[in-house]
Design a protein around this motif. Structure first.
Motif, PDB file in Angstrom:
ATOM      1  N   TRP A  28       0.964  -1.149  -0.401  1.00 53.56           N
ATOM      2  CA  TRP A  28      -0.397  -0.176   0.299  1.00 53.56           C
ATOM      3  C   TRP A  28       0.768   1.272   0.328  1.00 53.56           C
ATOM      4  O   TRP A  28       0.617   2.311  -0.349  1.00 53.56           O
ATOM      5  CB  TRP A  28      -0.937   0.386   1.355  1.00 53.56           C
ATOM      6  CG  TRP A  28      -1.760  -0.917   1.146  1.00 53.56           C
ATOM      7  CD1 TRP A  28      -2.379  -2.243   2.140  1.00 53.56           C
ATOM      8  CD2 TRP A  28      -2.696  -1.718   0.372  1.00 53.56           C
ATOM      9  NE1 TRP A  28      -2.802  -3.203   1.882  1.00 53.56           N
ATOM     10  CE2 TRP A  28      -3.345  -2.686   0.622  1.00 53.56           C
ATOM     11  CE3 TRP A  28      -2.832  -1.181  -0.629  1.00 53.56           C
ATOM     12  CZ2 TRP A  28      -4.401  -3.482  -0.031  1.00 53.56           C
ATOM     13  CZ3 TRP A  28      -4.483  -1.583  -1.787  1.00 53.56           C
ATOM     14  CH2 TRP A  28      -4.829  -2.631  -1.350  1.00 53.56           C
ATOM     15  N   LEU A  32       0.543   4.091  -2.858  1.00 57.46           N
ATOM     16  CA  LEU A  32       0.158   6.108  -2.614  1.00 57.46           C
ATOM     17  C   LEU A  32       1.668   6.870  -3.089  1.00 57.46           C
ATOM     18  O   LEU A  32       1.307   7.647  -3.732  1.00 57.46           O
ATOM     19  CB  LEU A  32       0.220   5.548  -1.181  1.00 57.46           C
ATOM     20  CG  LEU A  32      -0.864   5.284  -0.274  1.00 57.46           C
ATOM     21  CD1 LEU A  32      -0.819   5.990   1.037  1.00 57.46           C
ATOM     22  CD2 LEU A  32      -2.084   6.393  -0.620  1.00 57.46           C
ATOM     23  N   LYS A  36       0.692   9.699  -5.126  1.00 54.54           N
ATOM     24  CA  LYS A  36       0.951  10.817  -4.957  1.00 54.54           C
ATOM     25  C   LYS A  36       2.131  12.023  -6.244  1.00 54.54           C
ATOM     26  O   LYS A  36       1.879  12.815  -6.428  1.00 54.54           O
ATOM     27  CB  LYS A  36       2.109  11.373  -4.214  1.00 54.54           C
ATOM     28  CG  LYS A  36       2.023  11.353  -2.451  1.00 54.54           C
ATOM     29  CD  LYS A  36       1.743  10.833  -1.616  1.00 54.54           C
ATOM     30  CE  LYS A  36       1.473  10.225  -0.629  1.00 54.54           C
ATOM     31  NZ  LYS A  36       2.387  10.234   0.844  1.00 54.54           N
ATOM     32  N   LEU A  55      -7.627   4.222  -2.029  1.00 56.65           N
ATOM     33  CA  LEU A  55      -8.617   4.383  -1.091  1.00 56.65           C
ATOM     34  C   LEU A  55      -8.337   3.282   0.124  1.00 56.65           C
ATOM     35  O   LEU A  55      -8.541   3.193   1.498  1.00 56.65           O
ATOM     36  CB  LEU A  55     -10.671   4.075  -0.898  1.00 56.65           C
ATOM     37  CG  LEU A  55     -10.215   5.624  -1.871  1.00 56.65           C
ATOM     38  CD1 LEU A  55     -12.065   5.321  -2.098  1.00 56.65           C
ATOM     39  CD2 LEU A  55     -10.910   6.829  -1.062  1.00 56.65           C
ATOM     40  N   CYS A  58      -4.685   4.125   1.734  1.00 54.19           N
ATOM     41  CA  CYS A  58      -5.433   5.319   2.468  1.00 54.19           C
ATOM     42  C   CYS A  58      -6.407   4.621   3.694  1.00 54.19           C
ATOM     43  O   CYS A  58      -5.463   5.175   5.131  1.00 54.19           O
ATOM     44  CB  CYS A  58      -6.156   6.400   2.160  1.00 54.19           C
ATOM     45  SG  CYS A  58      -5.836   7.358   0.662  1.00 54.19           S
ATOM     46  N   CYS A  61      -2.530   3.323   4.997  1.00 59.54           N
ATOM     47  CA  CYS A  61      -1.760   3.975   5.835  1.00 59.54           C
ATOM     48  C   CYS A  61      -2.060   5.451   6.200  1.00 59.54           C
ATOM     49  O   CYS A  61      -1.150   5.555   7.009  1.00 59.54           O
ATOM     50  CB  CYS A  61      -0.389   4.026   4.621  1.00 59.54           C
ATOM     51  SG  CYS A  61      -0.109   2.522   3.734  1.00 59.54           S
ATOM     52  N   SER A  62      -2.823   5.963   5.963  1.00 59.97           N
ATOM     53  CA  SER A  62      -3.520   7.674   5.946  1.00 59.97           C
ATOM     54  C   SER A  62      -4.275   7.688   5.429  1.00 59.97           C
ATOM     55  O   SER A  62      -5.269   7.709   4.536  1.00 59.97           O
ATOM     56  CB  SER A  62      -2.392   8.002   5.145  1.00 59.97           C
ATOM     57  OG  SER A  62      -2.227   9.714   5.629  1.00 59.97           O
ATOM     58  N   SER A  63      -5.692   7.499   6.973  1.00 61.08           N
ATOM     59  CA  SER A  63      -7.208   8.089   6.532  1.00 61.08           C
ATOM     60  C   SER A  63      -7.240   9.362   6.231  1.00 61.08           C
ATOM     61  O   SER A  63      -8.262   9.635   5.444  1.00 61.08           O
ATOM     62  CB  SER A  63      -8.471   8.029   8.131  1.00 61.08           C
ATOM     63  OG  SER A  63      -7.656   6.807   8.648  1.00 61.08           O
ATOM     64  N   LEU A  65      -5.254  11.304   4.389  1.00 63.94           N
ATOM     65  CA  LEU A  65      -5.052  10.996   2.371  1.00 63.94           C
ATOM     66  C   LEU A  65      -6.016  10.737   1.994  1.00 63.94           C
ATOM     67  O   LEU A  65      -6.531  11.039   0.743  1.00 63.94           O
ATOM     68  CB  LEU A  65      -3.838  10.630   2.708  1.00 63.94           C
ATOM     69  CG  LEU A  65      -3.116  10.720   1.088  1.00 63.94           C
ATOM     70  CD1 LEU A  65      -3.379  11.932   0.375  1.00 63.94           C
ATOM     71  CD2 LEU A  65      -2.197   9.596   0.595  1.00 63.94           C
ATOM     72  N   GLY A  66      -7.008  10.177   2.634  1.00 56.64           N
ATOM     73  CA  GLY A  66      -8.701   9.415   1.682  1.00 56.64           C
ATOM     74  C   GLY A  66      -9.554  10.546   1.654  1.00 56.64           C
ATOM     75  O   GLY A  66     -10.154  10.398   0.780  1.00 56.64           O
ATOM     76  N   VAL A  69      -8.263  12.498  -1.301  1.00 54.10           N
ATOM     77  CA  VAL A  69      -8.900  11.089  -2.332  1.00 54.10           C
ATOM     78  C   VAL A  69     -10.107  11.902  -2.746  1.00 54.10           C
ATOM     79  O   VAL A  69     -10.512  12.174  -3.723  1.00 54.10           O
ATOM     80  CB  VAL A  69      -7.953   9.726  -1.764  1.00 54.10           C
ATOM     81  CG1 VAL A  69      -9.439   9.075  -3.210  1.00 54.10           C
ATOM     82  CG2 VAL A  69      -6.968  10.051  -1.954  1.00 54.10           C
ATOM     83  N   SER A  95     -12.638   3.214   8.743  1.00 48.05           N
ATOM     84  CA  SER A  95     -12.013   3.782   9.805  1.00 48.05           C
ATOM     85  C   SER A  95     -12.799   4.723  11.222  1.00 48.05           C
ATOM     86  O   SER A  95     -12.266   5.405  11.644  1.00 48.05           O
ATOM     87  CB  SER A  95     -12.223   5.269   8.249  1.00 48.05           C
ATOM     88  OG  SER A  95     -11.003   4.902   7.296  1.00 48.05           O
TER      89      SER A  95
END
Length: 743
Positions: A28, A32, A36, A55, A58, A61-63, A65-66, A69, A95
């Protein structure tokens, strides 16, 4: 944003292709990174399916950033695609942002079965069970096709909500829709029925064509839950011998719990052997349950062996064995085991500290209690009610009632358990007035009374020995509908006994609906305490006629009654008969009572020989030697006095009772030098004299007096106590068992 030129189209396609490939192998972070890169260059994505992979990345790894998106795909109008809406709903639901998930779901112009399953999973997984069930009913109106996992979650929701009738209706829907034949669905239904009605579970189990290990495990767990442990073990035997189904860890946990509840140590050891042979002891739950089995069945050595043989251990493993050591009164071993736990690098939790407080309570170790208190503060466990209540109780058992009271005062909103603990603490420390006052304060706080609090109140009233208070407490028990319950009824009769109201004790005993050995032993002790030894002894055959077998407490009550009533031959005969007839085992307190019985009758040599014949595992206590010494004073036996003295001084070096008894014994025999020497020894050792006192009821008040007390307000009130003394005098000369009613 700009659309890629022809020259850069290949680069964009390569990036998208990489994102697709990387998502299939769950890489994942790299997904990302490539996304990016696309955003940095400013390419306009044409393929909306890429966003589903992004998604998911995200989510891993990174909510935060979701959300970016989501904004990006909305600008492009991709959120109108069902697959993208489903991915967004899934992203927000997993999430933990269920409101955002529902907002996306609600804004979707078109929904498919995936949409409904996703939002249903979100609600049911997050614990919004009622809302999830309502959504499922709504989804059925739209004709959606639920997947198996959704059906399982809905069944589990009905089970958790205890909506048994709705669960049955859902079962009917599954049959009509042809979905109930799926094994996983049947197992979930089986779990729902086993948690509510085992007869329904048995019917469904018999109808199942295919039964796997989960099916059998659910049934075995259900039998254990309703305390039908014998059938649980029979089902396990049938499972492996007749059907050849290989058990898993959950099956073995249930079977081991069944053995524990039955107290079947031998069967438990066989199951343990089976666990080892099948390689299941690596399962932490199984290993912890084995430790619990051995501890609760009293085989602490096997528990220790099983613990050290575990390949993996967690805090539950350590706490299980520590609790077993405490329960089996291995207090020194408990402290050593805790030291080993600390050396292993594992931090103690609330359960660990509560177990250690139990050890401190038994040992009266104030220093260790304070150390544990400091740990509770440092670890932030002050919000744990069990830990704080245990601290209050332990300080009281260490005779530090001020510390208990201070700690109680620091609790902002004490619950019923905390109130009960503090009331019990006052009673334990000999402060019944404070205990009863605190009970009244608790009632003013509108705290609801429970049976434990009532038992603590009854104990406080028994200690105060005030008949008016005791009648009020009895009235509370009657209004609560608990006076006929065995535990409360036994406490009521004991309370009246301590007040000298034996007739009320008998009435309370007769009102107990189902009498057990404890209640029978209590009424025998009550008659003995109130100077009616013949009535106490007469209750023994009556007890046996009702099918209740005497135990060691009953023997002690009978012996005590005979001892204080001077029934020497009856006491000796009864103790032998009960042991022979019922196989009861004599303990140290029984031997001490028999010594007292013989000593009071003047049979000092027999009493001395009985002390010497006490089994080696039971070292004679101070009570036995004290009874002998007291009789030596009465019968002026200097030889045995000199033999008993060293034993008492060794056993109770700080108690004044033995020194005073020895001094008085020498003084009664004219040995004033020896009597004076004992007094000097007391001063050298710093032994303080604890004076005895008498309690006298005057009106509604209870007054205590010690010999020679000149400070009491009523000590010189001849008007108040003159009639009392005269009444006592007349009772002593006319009727030795008359009851005195003081005005």
């Amino acid at each position: 944003m700009r659309f890629p030129t022809v020259s850069s189209m290949t680069n964009l396609q390569n990036l998208c292709h990489k994102i697709n490939e990387l998502s299939f192998v769950y890489r994942w972070k790299e997904v990302l990174t490539h996304y990016k890169e696309i955003r940095k260059v400013g390419y306009q994505l044409i393929d909306h399916t890429i966003y589903s992979h992004v998604l998911k990345a995200c989510l891993a790894c990174s909510s935060r950033l979701g959300q970016s998106v989501h904004a990006s795909l909305s600008k492009q109008g991709f959120d109108s695609f069902i697959s993208v809406g489903n991915s967004l709903t899934d992203f927000y639901a997993k999430s933990g942002a269920l409101c955002s998930a529902f907002s996306v779901f609600d804004s979707m112009k078109k929904r498919d079965s995936v949409s409904w399953n996703t939002i249903l999973h979100g609600h049911l997984d997050q614990g919004f069970l009622e809302e999830g069930v309502d959504l499922f009913i709504q989804a059925r109106l739209f004709g959606f096709e639920s997947n198996i996992s959704t059906l399982v979650l809905v069944i589990q929701a009905y089970q958790t909500l205890q909506a048994f009738d709705d669960g049955q209706k859902f079962h009917g829907y599954l049959i009509r829709s042809g979905l109930w034949s799926l094994t996983s669905v049947q197992n979930s239904l089986l779990g729902m029925y086993a948690a509510n009605r085992m007869d329904y579970a048995e019917t469904l189990f018999d109808e199942m064509y295919e039964k796997d290990v989960i099916s059998w495990s659910v049934m075995i767990r259900g039998y254990v839950h309703v305390d039908d442990n014998v059938f649980a073990l029979e089902s396990f035997k049938q499972m492996i011998s007749e059907f050849g189904v290989e058990p898993d860890g959950q099956t073995m946990v249930s079977v081991l719990k069944g053995c524990t509840q039955l107290g079947e140590l031998k069967t438990g050891k066989l199951i343990h052997g089976y666990v080892v042979s099948r390689g299941l002891r690596c399962d932490l739950f199984v290993g912890n349950t084995i430790i619990d089995l051995y501890c609760k069945c009293g085989d602490i050595d096997s528990a220790i062996t099983a613990f050290w043989e575990m390949p993996y251990r967690n805090i539950v493993s350590w706490n299980s064995l520590l609790s077993g050591l405490v329960r089996n009164e291995k207090h020194a071993e408990s402290l050593n085991f805790f030291a080993s736990m600390e050396k292993s690098g594992l931090d103690a939790d609330e359960v660990t500290l509560v177990n250690l407080l139990l050890v401190c309570k038994v040992l009266g170790d104030l220093h260790q209690c304070k150390l544990i208190h400091s740990r509770i503060i440092r670890r932030g466990f002050y919000s744990n009610e069990l830990a704080v209540n245990s601290l209050v109780d332990t300080y009281a058992k260490c005779n530090q009632i001020d510390l208990s009271w201070r700690l109680f005062g620091q609790i902002n909103t004490p619950d019923i358990v905390t109130w009960s603990t503090m009331i019990s603490a006052f009673t334990h420390c000999g402060l019944p007035d404070e205990a009863i006052s605190l009970y009244r304060q608790m009632r003013l706080s509108q705290e609801r009374l429970n049976p434990v609090t009532l038992l603590n109140l009854l104990e406080a009233c028994a200690l105060s020995a005030e008949i008016g208070r005791s009648k009020c407490a009895h009235g509370i028990a009657i209004r609560m509908g608990l006076a006929s319950h065995v535990a409360v009824g036994t406490s009521v009769l004991d309370m009246y006994s301590k007040c000298g109201a034996i007739e009320a004790s008998r009435r309370a005993f007769d009102q107990i609906s189902t009498k057990n050995v404890v209640s029978w032993s209590a009424i025998i002790a009550a008659y003995g305490l109130n100077g009616l030894p013949h009535d106490a002894v007469a209750l023994l055959p009556e007890m046996e006629a009702h099918g209740v077998k005497p135990n060691s407490v009953t023997i002690l009550a009978v012996l005590s009654a005979c001892c204080h009533g001077g029934l020497i031959d009856e006491g000796l005969t009864l103790s032998k008969d009960i042991v022979k007839k019922h196989g009861a085992e004599l303990k140290l307190e029984h031997y001490s009572c028999l010594v007292d019985l013989l000593a009071r009758a003047g049979k000092l040599e027999d009493a001395f020989q009985l002390i010497k014949s006490i089994p080696a595992a039971m070292k004679p206590g101070a009570s036995a030697w004290g009874a002998l010494l007291s009789a030596c004073r009465t019968y002026e036996n200097r030889k045995l006095t000199e033999g008993a003295l060293p034993q008492i001084f060794e056993l109770e070096p700080s108690s004044s009772a033995g020194y005073l008894l020895a001094s008085n014994t020498f003084a009664a025999g004219g040995s004033w030098t020896d009597a004076s020497g004992i007094r000097c020894l007391m001063k050298e050792r710093g032994v303080k004299v604890v004076a005895g006192y008498s309690m006298v009821h005057v009106g509604k008040n209870v007054h205590t007096f010690t010999a020679g007390d000149k400070c009491h307000l009523l000590s010189n009130d001849s008007y108040m106590f003159g009639p009392v003394v005269e009444q006592l005098h007349s009772c002593m000369t006319i009727d030795p068992v008359a009851r005195i009613q003081v005005p």
